[in-house]
Design a protein around this motif. Structure first.
Motif, mmCIF file in Angstrom:
data_model
loop_
_atom_site.group_PDB
_atom_site.id
_atom_site.type_symbol
_atom_site.label_atom_id
_atom_site.label_comp_id
_atom_site.label_asym_id
_atom_site.label_seq_id
_atom_site.Cartn_x
_atom_site.Cartn_y
_atom_site.Cartn_z
ATOM 1 N N THR A 134 0.816 -1.219 0.000
ATOM 2 C CA THR A 134 0.000 0.000 0.000
ATOM 3 C C THR A 134 0.847 1.266 0.000
ATOM 4 N N CYS A 135 0.212 2.338 -0.442
ATOM 5 C CA CYS A 135 0.798 3.685 -0.404
ATOM 6 C C CYS A 135 0.699 4.223 1.025
ATOM 7 N N ILE A 136 1.347 5.355 1.303
ATOM 8 C CA ILE A 136 1.248 5.975 2.632
ATOM 9 C C ILE A 136 -0.175 6.424 2.951
ATOM 10 N N CYS A 137 -1.004 6.626 1.925
ATOM 11 C CA CYS A 137 -2.391 7.055 2.160
ATOM 12 C C CYS A 137 -3.303 5.857 2.393
ATOM 13 N N GLY A 138 -2.755 4.648 2.245
ATOM 14 C CA GLY A 138 -3.541 3.436 2.466
ATOM 15 C C GLY A 138 -4.070 2.796 1.186
ATOM 16 N N TRP A 139 -3.877 3.457 0.034
ATOM 17 C CA TRP A 139 -4.403 2.950 -1.229
ATOM 18 C C TRP A 139 -3.578 1.744 -1.717
ATOM 19 N N PRO A 140 -4.218 0.681 -2.244
ATOM 20 C CA PRO A 140 -3.431 -0.471 -2.714
ATOM 21 C C PRO A 140 -2.597 -0.156 -3.959
ATOM 22 N N ARG B 138 3.228 4.850 -9.012
ATOM 23 C CA ARG B 138 2.491 6.042 -8.582
ATOM 24 C C ARG B 138 1.108 5.669 -8.060
ATOM 25 N N CYS B 139 0.826 6.136 -6.840
ATOM 26 C CA CYS B 139 -0.470 5.836 -6.217
ATOM 27 C C CYS B 139 -1.605 6.463 -7.036
ATOM 28 N N ALA B 140 -2.635 5.675 -7.298
ATOM 29 C CA ALA B 140 -3.766 6.166 -8.091
ATOM 30 C C ALA B 140 -4.620 7.150 -7.304
ATOM 31 N N SER B 141 -4.451 7.200 -5.993
ATOM 32 C CA SER B 141 -5.273 8.100 -5.180
ATOM 33 C C SER B 141 -4.544 9.415 -4.874
ATOM 34 N N CYS B 142 -3.459 9.372 -4.059
ATOM 35 C CA CYS B 142 -2.806 10.630 -3.642
ATOM 36 C C CYS B 142 -1.672 11.044 -4.579
ATOM 37 N N GLN B 143 -1.337 10.201 -5.568
ATOM 38 C CA GLN B 143 -0.323 10.516 -6.597
ATOM 39 C C GLN B 143 1.117 10.484 -6.072
#
Ligand code: ZN
Length: 300
Positions: free
Chosen positions: A12-18, A39-44
């Motif tokens: 997961t990303c630091i924002c929790g996104w898989p 690159r995280c699809a949520s927080c980028q």
């Protein structure tokens, strides 16, 4: 002797996104192996995945490939230890500018995570505070003892033996982006602070204009960076760890010419700097560091 990276999986990303939903990918090859950023699809934010294990990263920090030496230019520094006199000057300015106003006049407790040679901690101690430091690198800890008489614990933040609820301030300068598990580490830091204590950290922001201009060539795509965070990603991670009040702005420093030239990959010009006696001289004015943000977050 040249080493080789070992890796651990990261889901997961630091924002929790898989990260299985990652939208982009960059690979960078260094002397010890290739690192991959997605690159995280949520927080980028850009996440190193898989990431280099803490043990492997500690060996990298201790190596001449990272720190440089008389015989070799490191990946980031021409020769880290040679720059100490400038770092002390910069640390005094950092203390007055960013830290002293958030500490008691004397007798505060300050922890620095990733304290390297201890230049900033020595300045804070000399201002009348109690200090503690941890660093992954044995080589840095030895230097901190030799240069400043500081006892630095060689450990990562998750395994370090430090009492909870003890600190008025926890510092991470040039370290937050390097922590292998930022969400869990921030929870630990929250627990280390006294109620009302503050975390102060800086980080290069992936959503800054300079990061967009440089793209893949930006210096954060490096083995030491576990997460090249966006402001949104950093803010979410801090809030999820429990921090109630978060302020952030552009970081300002007075870097030495040596540091500027090595970060700009102009190693060939270092002998010219030294010939003119400018190697350890700093810029005569305070410079907003392009793309680098400073963040202050309080434990409620
Ligand atoms: Zn994210």
């Amino acid at each position: 002797m040249q080493g080789k990276f070992e890796y651990e999986n990261r889901a997961t990303c630091i924002c929790g996104w898989p990260l299985k939903d990652a939208v982009d990918e960059i690979g960078k090859t260094s002397a010890w192996g290739t690192v991959r950023f997605v690159r995280c699809a949520s927080c980028q934010s850009w996440c190193q995945s898989p990431y280099i294990s803490p043990k492997s990263l500690a060996a990298w920090y201790d190596s001449d490939d990272y720190q440089g030496s008389a015989q070799i230019c490191g990946s980031v520094y021409a020769n880290y230890l040679e720059d100490e006199s400038h770092r002390i000057t910069e640390a005094r300015r950092r203390y007055c500018r960013d830290l002293s106003g958030h500490l008691p006049p004397a007798g505060g407790w300050v922890l620095e995570i990733g304290c390297a040679t201890g230049s900033l901690l020595s300045v804070i101690r000399d201002a009348g505070h109690e200090v503690a430091g941890i660093d992954l690198s044995r080589r840095f800890a030895d230097a901190a003892k030799q240069l400043h008489g500081l006892e630095v614990q060689v450990a990562d933040i998750l395994s370090a033996k430090i009492p909870d609820g003890s600190f008025d301030m926890v510092l991470l300068f040039g370290t937050l982006s390097n922590l292998s598990d930022i969400p869990i580490s921030l929870q630990r830091i929250y627990g280390l602070l006294k109620p009302g204590g503050v975390l102060v950290a800086n980080y290069p922001a992936a959503d800054s204009i300079v990061a967009k201009l440089y793209g893949e060539r930006f210096w954060m795509f490096a083995p030491s960076a576990s997460t090249f965070m966006t402001s949104m990603g950093c803010g979410l991670a801090l809030k999820q760890a429990g921090f109630s009040s978060v302020e952030s702005g552009l970081d300002r420093q007075m870097p030495s010419f040596r540091k500027l030239f090595t970060h700009a990959k102009c190693h060939a010009l270092l002998p010219v700097l030294d010939a003119f006696g400018l190697g350890n001289k700093s810029l005569p004015f305070r410079l907003p560091v392009p793309g680098v943000r400073i963040v202050r977050a309080a434990r409620g």
